[in-house]
Design a protein around this motif. Structure first.
Motif, PDB file in Angstrom:
ATOM      1  N   ASP A   1       0.836  -1.203   0.000  1.00 47.58           N
ATOM      2  CA  ASP A   1       0.000   0.000   0.000  1.00 47.58           C
ATOM      3  C   ASP A   1       0.871   1.253   0.000  1.00 47.58           C
ATOM      4  N   ALA A   2       1.972   1.225   0.757  1.00 48.42           N
ATOM      5  CA  ALA A   2       2.883   2.376   0.778  1.00 48.42           C
ATOM      6  C   ALA A   2       3.533   2.575  -0.588  1.00 48.42           C
ATOM      7  N   ASP A   3       3.890   1.465  -1.261  1.00 46.01           N
ATOM      8  CA  ASP A   3       4.442   1.571  -2.615  1.00 46.01           C
ATOM      9  C   ASP A   3       3.454   2.263  -3.539  1.00 46.01           C
ATOM     10  N   LEU A   4       2.200   1.853  -3.462  1.00 45.18           N
ATOM     11  CA  LEU A   4       1.173   2.438  -4.319  1.00 45.18           C
ATOM     12  C   LEU A   4       0.956   3.907  -3.991  1.00 45.18           C
ATOM     13  N   ALA A   5       0.995   4.244  -2.703  1.00 46.35           N
ATOM     14  CA  ALA A   5       0.793   5.637  -2.291  1.00 46.35           C
ATOM     15  C   ALA A   5       1.898   6.523  -2.827  1.00 46.35           C
ATOM     16  N   ARG A   6       3.148   6.040  -2.780  1.00 49.43           N
ATOM     17  CA  ARG A   6       4.265   6.825  -3.303  1.00 49.43           C
ATOM     18  C   ARG A   6       4.129   7.031  -4.806  1.00 49.43           C
ATOM     19  N   GLN A   7       3.709   5.971  -5.505  1.00 49.50           N
ATOM     20  CA  GLN A   7       3.537   6.099  -6.944  1.00 49.50           C
ATOM     21  C   GLN A   7       2.396   7.060  -7.266  1.00 49.50           C
ATOM     22  N   GLN A   8       1.323   6.996  -6.484  1.00 42.62           N
ATOM     23  CA  GLN A   8       0.186   7.896  -6.689  1.00 42.62           C
ATOM     24  C   GLN A   8       0.600   9.347  -6.453  1.00 42.62           C
ATOM     25  N   GLU A   9       1.421   9.596  -5.428  1.00 41.81           N
ATOM     26  CA  GLU A   9       1.878  10.952  -5.141  1.00 41.81           C
ATOM     27  C   GLU A   9       2.777  11.471  -6.261  1.00 41.81           C
ATOM     28  N   ALA A  10       3.656  10.597  -6.765  1.00 38.50           N
ATOM     29  CA  ALA A  10       4.525  11.006  -7.871  1.00 38.50           C
ATOM     30  C   ALA A  10       3.710  11.341  -9.107  1.00 38.50           C
ATOM     31  N   LEU A  11       2.669  10.555  -9.358  1.00 36.90           N
ATOM     32  CA  LEU A  11       1.806  10.817 -10.507  1.00 36.90           C
ATOM     33  C   LEU A  11       1.055  12.129 -10.332  1.00 36.90           C
ATOM     34  N   ARG A  12       0.600  12.406  -9.104  1.00 36.63           N
ATOM     35  CA  ARG A  12      -0.106  13.668  -8.840  1.00 36.63           C
ATOM     36  C   ARG A  12       0.809  14.862  -9.098  1.00 36.63           C
ATOM     37  N   GLU A  13       2.067  14.778  -8.620  1.00 38.61           N
ATOM     38  CA  GLU A  13       3.010  15.879  -8.831  1.00 38.61           C
ATOM     39  C   GLU A  13       3.292  16.087 -10.318  1.00 38.61           C
ATOM     40  N   ARG A  14       3.411  15.000 -11.072  1.00 43.74           N
ATOM     41  CA  ARG A  14       3.668  15.127 -12.506  1.00 43.74           C
ATOM     42  C   ARG A  14       2.487  15.778 -13.212  1.00 43.74           C
ATOM     43  N   ARG A  15       1.269  15.416 -12.807  1.00 46.16           N
ATOM     44  CA  ARG A  15       0.093  16.003 -13.444  1.00 46.16           C
ATOM     45  C   ARG A  15      -0.030  17.490 -13.110  1.00 46.16           C
ATOM     46  N   GLU A  16       0.315  17.854 -11.870  1.00 47.10           N
ATOM     47  CA  GLU A  16       0.290  19.270 -11.500  1.00 47.10           C
ATOM     48  C   GLU A  16       1.296  20.052 -12.335  1.00 47.10           C
ATOM     49  N   ARG A  17       2.479  19.445 -12.550  1.00 46.68           N
ATOM     50  CA  ARG A  17       3.498  20.114 -13.361  1.00 46.68           C
ATOM     51  C   ARG A  17       3.021  20.272 -14.804  1.00 46.68           C
ATOM     52  N   LEU A  18       2.397  19.239 -15.357  1.00 46.99           N
ATOM     53  CA  LEU A  18       1.869  19.308 -16.720  1.00 46.99           C
ATOM     54  C   LEU A  18       0.772  20.363 -16.826  1.00 46.99           C
ATOM     55  N   ALA A  19      -0.107  20.421 -15.807  1.00 47.62           N
ATOM     56  CA  ALA A  19      -1.185  21.412 -15.824  1.00 47.62           C
ATOM     57  C   ALA A  19      -0.619  22.827 -15.835  1.00 47.62           C
ATOM     58  N   GLU A  20       0.462  23.042 -15.049  1.00 50.48           N
ATOM     59  CA  GLU A  20       1.081  24.364 -15.002  1.00 50.48           C
ATOM     60  C   GLU A  20       1.702  24.712 -16.350  1.00 50.48           C
ATOM     61  N   LEU A  21       2.344  23.731 -16.993  1.00 51.89           N
ATOM     62  CA  LEU A  21       2.962  23.966 -18.292  1.00 51.89           C
ATOM     63  C   LEU A  21       1.919  24.307 -19.356  1.00 51.89           C
ATOM     64  N   LEU A  22       0.778  23.629 -19.295  1.00 52.11           N
ATOM     65  CA  LEU A  22      -0.254  23.829 -20.311  1.00 52.11           C
ATOM     66  C   LEU A  22      -0.922  25.194 -20.213  1.00 52.11           C
ATOM     67  N   THR A  23      -0.722  25.913 -19.095  1.00 56.68           N
ATOM     68  CA  THR A  23      -1.275  27.264 -18.986  1.00 56.68           C
ATOM     69  C   THR A  23      -0.403  28.292 -19.688  1.00 56.68           C
ATOM     70  N   ARG A  24       0.842  27.911 -20.066  1.00 60.56           N
ATOM     71  CA  ARG A  24       1.783  28.854 -20.654  1.00 60.56           C
ATOM     72  C   ARG A  24       1.529  29.018 -22.158  1.00 60.56           C
ATOM     73  N   THR A  25       1.826  30.194 -22.626  1.00 60.37           N
ATOM     74  CA  THR A  25       1.739  30.463 -24.063  1.00 60.37           C
ATOM     75  C   THR A  25       3.117  30.506 -24.710  1.00 60.37           C
ATOM     76  N   ASP A  26       4.168  30.462 -23.876  1.00 58.00           N
ATOM     77  CA  ASP A  26       5.541  30.579 -24.395  1.00 58.00           C
ATOM     78  C   ASP A  26       6.345  29.318 -24.117  1.00 58.00           C
ATOM     79  N   LEU A  27       5.745  28.151 -24.366  1.00 58.90           N
ATOM     80  CA  LEU A  27       6.425  26.892 -24.102  1.00 58.90           C
ATOM     81  C   LEU A  27       7.667  26.745 -24.973  1.00 58.90           C
ATOM     82  N   ASP A  28       8.776  26.317 -24.341  1.00 59.65           N
ATOM     83  CA  ASP A  28       9.982  25.977 -25.080  1.00 59.65           C
ATOM     84  C   ASP A  28      10.669  24.841 -24.343  1.00 59.65           C
TER      85      ASP A  28
END
Length: 247
Positions: A83-110
């Motif tokens: 369960d702890a393994d799954l929780a760590r993976q879920q947290e890593a996935l959440r952080e990656r999605r938050e980062r992607l969401a922040e990137l998708l708000t930009r108009t000057d992606l490079d």
């Protein structure tokens, strides 16, 4: 459970289960009188851990060692660790999605937009885009900021944080310009030692300590120097000696 039922429950193929048995990753279960394997809940739990650990990037040899350390424990303890393994993976996935969401708000992606915000700040302020040598630094920083565990990356980026100060960044730009001037110079150019000493004085203390005290990084540094023009490579050889206190 039969092997097909076990494989379907965990979401792997029966061929994978047999392969895990062959490598000793998954222990062979007891066999019935008719010769069929009889799998139980613990076997499903272990197989689920094998799948999860391989998805996290461990080799099957590493997975075998991890599971060997855990044999003989109570089922509840194994389940809690899974369960702890799954929780760590879920947290890593959440952080990656938050980062992607922040990137998708930009108009000057490079290309620099995909690195962490702290690294992007250093790239933007400290490494001028019109410097050839700064371009190499930008590539190296982008690579380092994208590799390793999150904790290691954060420590590395914290070391770089002082370089974003406007006055420090201005000095960085001047030093990059001097490095660019050495692009076609020979290794014995008299400017190399002076520039190396100025770089040593410019580096934030935590970065200087990091560069001086991590022998594991030396092979990578020497490999990098082989790609530099002679005078630039000599600057960093001298810098290394200065930071280690041998010059």
């Amino acid at each position: 459970m039969r092997i097909g039922e076990l494989a379907a429950l965990v979401g792997v193929s029966t061929r994978a289960v047999r392969h895990y048995h062959h490598l000793g990753v998954l222990p062979e279960p007891e066999r019935l009188a008719n010769g069929y394997r009889e799998y139980r809940l613990r076997d499903a739990v272990v197989l689920a851990r094998v799948r999860r650990l391989t998805e996290l990037g461990l080799s099957l040899g590493e997975v075998r060692d991890v599971l060997a350390d855990g044999r003989g424990r109570e089922l509840r303890e194994v389940l809690l660790e899974l369960d702890a393994d799954l929780a760590r993976q879920q947290e890593a996935l959440r952080e990656r999605r938050e980062r992607l969401a922040e990137l998708l708000t930009r108009t000057d992606l490079d290309a620099d937009s995909t690195v962490p915000a702290q690294a992007a700040a250093v790239l933007k302020s400290a490494a001028p885009g019109d410097s050839r040598f700064a371009g190499l630094d930008r590539e190296m920083l982008t690579l380092v900021a994208s590799l390793g565990a999150e904790e290691e990356r954060q420590r590395f980026l914290a070391v770089l944080a002082p370089l974003t100060d406007p006055e420090v960044a201005a000095r960085s730009h001047a030093l990059y310009a001097r490095l660019d001037e050495l692009e076609d110079a020979p290794a014995d150019d008299p400017r190399t030692e002076t520039l190396a000493r100025d770089l040593a004085a410019h580096l934030p203390e935590p970065m200087a300590r990091l560069m001086a005290g991590n022998p594991a990084d030396e092979p990578r540094m020497w490999a990098l120097l082989e790609e530099l023009p002679p005078a630039q490579a000599e600057v960093f050889r001298i810098l290394s000696r200065i930071l280690k206190g041998t010059l």
